[in-house]
Write a protein that holds these residues in place. Sequence first.
Motif, PDB file in Angstrom:
ATOM      1  N   SER B 355      -5.747   0.609   1.942  1.00 40.90           N
ATOM      2  CA  SER B 355      -4.971  -0.592   2.261  1.00 40.90           C
ATOM      3  C   SER B 355      -3.528  -0.242   2.609  1.00 40.90           C
ATOM      4  O   SER B 355      -2.951  -0.785   3.554  1.00 40.90           O
ATOM      5  CB  SER B 355      -5.022  -1.544   1.053  1.00 40.90           C
ATOM      6  N   TRP B 357      -2.479   2.579   3.811  1.00 44.47           N
ATOM      7  CA  TRP B 357      -2.519   3.269   5.095  1.00 44.47           C
ATOM      8  C   TRP B 357      -2.573   2.266   6.248  1.00 44.47           C
ATOM      9  O   TRP B 357      -1.871   2.393   7.246  1.00 44.47           O
ATOM     10  CB  TRP B 357      -3.752   4.186   5.107  1.00 44.47           C
ATOM     11  N   ALA B 359      -1.411  -0.729   6.036  1.00 44.44           N
ATOM     12  CA  ALA B 359      -0.103  -1.384   6.043  1.00 44.44           C
ATOM     13  C   ALA B 359       0.903  -0.521   6.813  1.00 44.44           C
ATOM     14  O   ALA B 359       1.763  -1.034   7.517  1.00 44.44           O
ATOM     15  CB  ALA B 359       0.386  -1.607   4.612  1.00 44.44           C
ATOM     16  N   VAL B 426       7.833  -2.750   3.386  1.00 46.34           N
ATOM     17  CA  VAL B 426       7.561  -4.004   2.680  1.00 46.34           C
ATOM     18  C   VAL B 426       6.055  -4.255   2.613  1.00 46.34           C
ATOM     19  O   VAL B 426       5.508  -4.597   1.560  1.00 46.34           O
ATOM     20  CB  VAL B 426       8.287  -5.183   3.367  1.00 46.34           C
ATOM     21  N   LEU B 427       5.385  -4.035   3.740  1.00 47.69           N
ATOM     22  CA  LEU B 427       3.932  -4.235   3.754  1.00 47.69           C
ATOM     23  C   LEU B 427       3.241  -3.274   2.793  1.00 47.69           C
ATOM     24  O   LEU B 427       2.272  -3.641   2.126  1.00 47.69           O
ATOM     25  CB  LEU B 427       3.389  -4.010   5.172  1.00 47.69           C
ATOM     26  N   GLU B 430       3.577  -4.696  -0.586  1.00 41.18           N
ATOM     27  CA  GLU B 430       2.690  -5.849  -0.788  1.00 41.18           C
ATOM     28  C   GLU B 430       1.262  -5.392  -1.037  1.00 41.18           C
ATOM     29  O   GLU B 430       0.544  -5.955  -1.853  1.00 41.18           O
ATOM     30  CB  GLU B 430       2.740  -6.776   0.431  1.00 41.18           C
ATOM     31  N   SER B 431       0.888  -4.356  -0.290  1.00 44.18           N
ATOM     32  CA  SER B 431      -0.464  -3.840  -0.442  1.00 44.18           C
ATOM     33  C   SER B 431      -0.659  -3.226  -1.830  1.00 44.18           C
ATOM     34  O   SER B 431      -1.671  -3.463  -2.500  1.00 44.18           O
ATOM     35  CB  SER B 431      -0.709  -2.809   0.654  1.00 44.18           C
ATOM     36  N   GLN B 433       1.034  -3.934  -4.515  1.00 48.92           N
ATOM     37  CA  GLN B 433       1.070  -5.044  -5.461  1.00 48.92           C
ATOM     38  C   GLN B 433      -0.323  -5.655  -5.617  1.00 48.92           C
ATOM     39  O   GLN B 433      -0.798  -5.886  -6.713  1.00 48.92           O
ATOM     40  CB  GLN B 433       2.048  -6.096  -4.941  1.00 48.92           C
ATOM     41  N   GLU B 434      -0.957  -5.876  -4.458  1.00 48.84           N
ATOM     42  CA  GLU B 434      -2.285  -6.483  -4.452  1.00 48.84           C
ATOM     43  C   GLU B 434      -3.284  -5.589  -5.184  1.00 48.84           C
ATOM     44  O   GLU B 434      -4.061  -6.058  -6.001  1.00 48.84           O
ATOM     45  CB  GLU B 434      -2.708  -6.708  -2.992  1.00 48.84           C
ATOM     46  N   ILE B 445       8.037  -7.695  -6.220  1.00 49.06           N
ATOM     47  CA  ILE B 445       8.714  -6.954  -5.165  1.00 49.06           C
ATOM     48  C   ILE B 445      10.158  -7.412  -5.067  1.00 49.06           C
ATOM     49  O   ILE B 445      10.434  -8.606  -5.063  1.00 49.06           O
ATOM     50  CB  ILE B 445       8.002  -7.182  -3.817  1.00 49.06           C
ATOM     51  N   GLU B 446      11.080  -6.463  -5.033  1.00 51.95           N
ATOM     52  CA  GLU B 446      12.489  -6.791  -4.805  1.00 51.95           C
ATOM     53  C   GLU B 446      12.953  -6.061  -3.550  1.00 51.95           C
ATOM     54  O   GLU B 446      12.825  -4.849  -3.441  1.00 51.95           O
ATOM     55  CB  GLU B 446      13.352  -6.350  -5.993  1.00 51.95           C
ATOM     56  N   GLN B 447      13.536  -6.796  -2.608  1.00 51.85           N
ATOM     57  CA  GLN B 447      14.024  -6.169  -1.372  1.00 51.85           C
ATOM     58  C   GLN B 447      15.521  -5.893  -1.478  1.00 51.85           C
ATOM     59  O   GLN B 447      16.264  -6.705  -2.004  1.00 51.85           O
ATOM     60  CB  GLN B 447      13.810  -7.104  -0.194  1.00 51.85           C
TER      61      GLN B 447
END
Lengths: 345, 584
Positions: B355, B357, B359, B426-427, B430-431, B433-434, B445-447
């Motif tokens: 996942s 990869w 992203a 970022v992606l 997210e991946s 995290q999922e 997530i903190e940006q």
Amino acid sequence: MSAPSHVHGSGDEADAVDVAVTATEGRSDADNRSLRQIAWRRLRRDKVAMVSGTVVVLLILAALLAPLLVKWFGHPPTQFNQDLIDPSARVPYADPDDPAAGVDRWGGISSDHLLGLEPVTGRDLFSRILYGAQISLLVAFLATLVCVALGTVLGIIAGYMGGWVDTLISRAMDIFLAFPLMLFAIALVGVIPDGVLGLTGNGLRIGVIVFIIGFFNWPYIARIVRGQTLALREREFVEAARSLGAGNRHILVKEILPNLVTPIIVYSTLLIPTNILFEAALSFLGVGINPPTPSWGKMLSEAVPFYQTAPYFIVFPGLAIFITVLAFNLFGDGLRDAFDPKTSD
Amino acid sequence: MRNRTLGFVALGAAASLFLSACGGSATGGGPADADTEFDQGSDSIVNPSEQSGGTLRYAIDGDFDSTDPANTYYAFNWNFSRYYARTLMAFNPEPGENATDLVTDMAAEMPEPNDDFTQWTVKIQEGLKYEDGSEITSEDIKYGIARANFNGGIFSEGPQYFAAHLDQDGDYNVYDHDDPLEGFDAIETPDEHTLVFNLKDSFSEFPNVLTQPQTAPVPVDADRGELYQQTVVSSGPYKFDGEYEPGVKLHLDRNEHWDPETDPIREALPDRIEVEIGVSQDEVDERLASGELDVDLRGSGVGPATKTRLLSDESARPFVDNPYSGALRYVNIHTPVIEDVACRQAIMYAADRDSMWRAWGGDDGGDIATNLLPPLIPGADPESDLYPSQDNKGDLDAAQAKLEECGEEDGFSTTIAVRAESERDVLTAESLQESLGRVGIDVSIEQFPQADFFGQYAGSQDYVRDNGIGLSVSGWGPDWPTGYGFASKITHGDAIMETGNFNTSELDDPEVNGMWDEALLTEDPDERAEMYADIDTLVLENAAIMPVVFDKSTFYRPADLTNVYYHPAYMMYDFMALGVDRDE
């Protein structure tokens, strides 16, 4: 980024509402209600306003009921569906069971995924746009509330007190209006540490954005309120109250404020779409809400690299912003016209 | 070094309009060489030719950090400055596996170390000349190095390897002395063709540092400090034409005093080199495809919109290369925040690498990474995988077992820091995290802004501890293509900094540190490569770094460009080999 141009420097409209207030002045509650009734009748006759008003109501309902709607029609907004995505082209397969069949021109739109799938992650676009409405509307409403609260209080004080208080507040408005809001927002979101006021993560982000928009946009409302108050404080009913020994507080709250409700409602409605756009712009620039919480502006920026291979991905969030902003603007215009006595009955 | 350039690529993702509808590159004006294949330039020479002449046209989005060889840290500039600045050593100018071997440039033979690698002797060739015909001496090279790292801080861009390793007081400033080298004893010049480097500590990889542009000779009389970049005195096959306009253009003419007999690494085919500065990436891409340009100087590949188009266009694919960028994309697992190694290993097992990869870009974005060292670095073993799983989807049972081992059966919560401007970072977050959510590891997530990411956030020890930042998404490229040049800065305990910390996981493992130090006492590069492979394994056992993807770049190669091949040391085409074949 600022309030809509027709609020800013709004000689015309301010006058119009001014007249409305003049017409209302000193009347009893019953008369007041009858003006509202007149306005409501006008509004109902205004097709554009009614349609846009319905859209606004539907949007708010959709945002509130997003969890239910998603449960019935969609998938959780953060759920990955990468088995439906071609790892090379990064967009949805035409047929997930047959990767050789290539990618879907329509972005995976199906009865299962009403608006198709996000590229790369395969998240359900329908539910992301619905949840995105929550953020957009929440931020816009809260920020508008802050604007209205600050703007009304400061505007009414400036207009009523006059003298050096007025000068001070008016200069403050000028300063706030000259502030490079977008740049300031970007800088501030970066430097505010986690845990301020007990807020963390998205709570903090929303708090900061609401604070910035609200704290720097209040002069738009304040100017209008101040102008109205200046006119109102010379009226006979205020004089009468004063001669009967009413204090400043009584006059402000009981005599003047009720006459300001209408213009405040009208201009807040027009401020909401501006604030929606501001939030979207911040998210687009990566300083809005943290992922994976969906946000329209963020979706737009994520769609840019795919505008050739997956154009639907830029269209849907774009449409969502467009429709929402347009609906609020048209409805606000309709409201203003309805309350404007110059409009023929 | 590439850490700096990598971020720049991500910025290019901003809104762009690629207007050209050109299908393929056959419009390029030259012979449409249909014989080439997709990715051919990644491991072989495309359009080999000895034909000289013509003008080679470069353009760049952005600018040189500096044309002064002493003051640059961009990979493209280390590659490009060789046109006018010769270095002591160089990388083998050929494609493929042996490209990372060291060869001599100005040196007459390989550098000779003493027994414990604290002293290195380099002989330079006789008969090397500047553009005015005067002879290049060892003293000039010594001066070039001294001014690059001992200058009172006026050059802020270049690397500081000489300051870090030479046995010299760091406060020394060549511009403070009437005789600029008075008292500068860390480099001795017993005769005009010999240099002796005295180091503070053992450093078996020192010859790699000698490939850097800071070893270019500089005549003391010509040095004007920061202004020298406008009139660099050439030691290579080309010289400034005297009309360099910083931020606008740089043109190079042939240097008649350069002797090809002394130079094994430069083909010098074109008669003239032209660089246009400050052209947007999309315009560069478009003009490359239409034949108005020959090379993208930045060397980080085409922009995201062009990339999607090129890779999906069958007629364009023969002119596209998709080599490794040399960089590893990875997630730091911060050891001071997630202290228990079993908890960190649980993260390694639970992560869905397939996942992540996807992203990062899927097939053309790179390869799934299961080890630390990128594939083209000696000692790298891309097959090794300490945390294997079916289809790289993660091993949830193993993750659960590890969670129980560290006493967090129900998972735990942590925060991942990510650079807001880098969409793919970022992606990736997210991946992750999922996939970690599947075993109850709850990640938020903190940006943060890219410019301060290491200075104030993920690379700040205090910030990471105060805010419980357990993970951060990062990327790293080598300063030189060895295990040490790649990974020591991100895994050696000595590299941990209070802020600006690139050993972001703060791994400070005595065994790892000991092996790094031992490698610097080992002469044989093959032996060192084996040690680096062991370090790779140790770092992954410690679960301090989660490799995600070995990044790939997408290069467009115009049909009339000759001698084109990807060089892994610079992670782009070897500029020194390039020529053009067209009627002008």
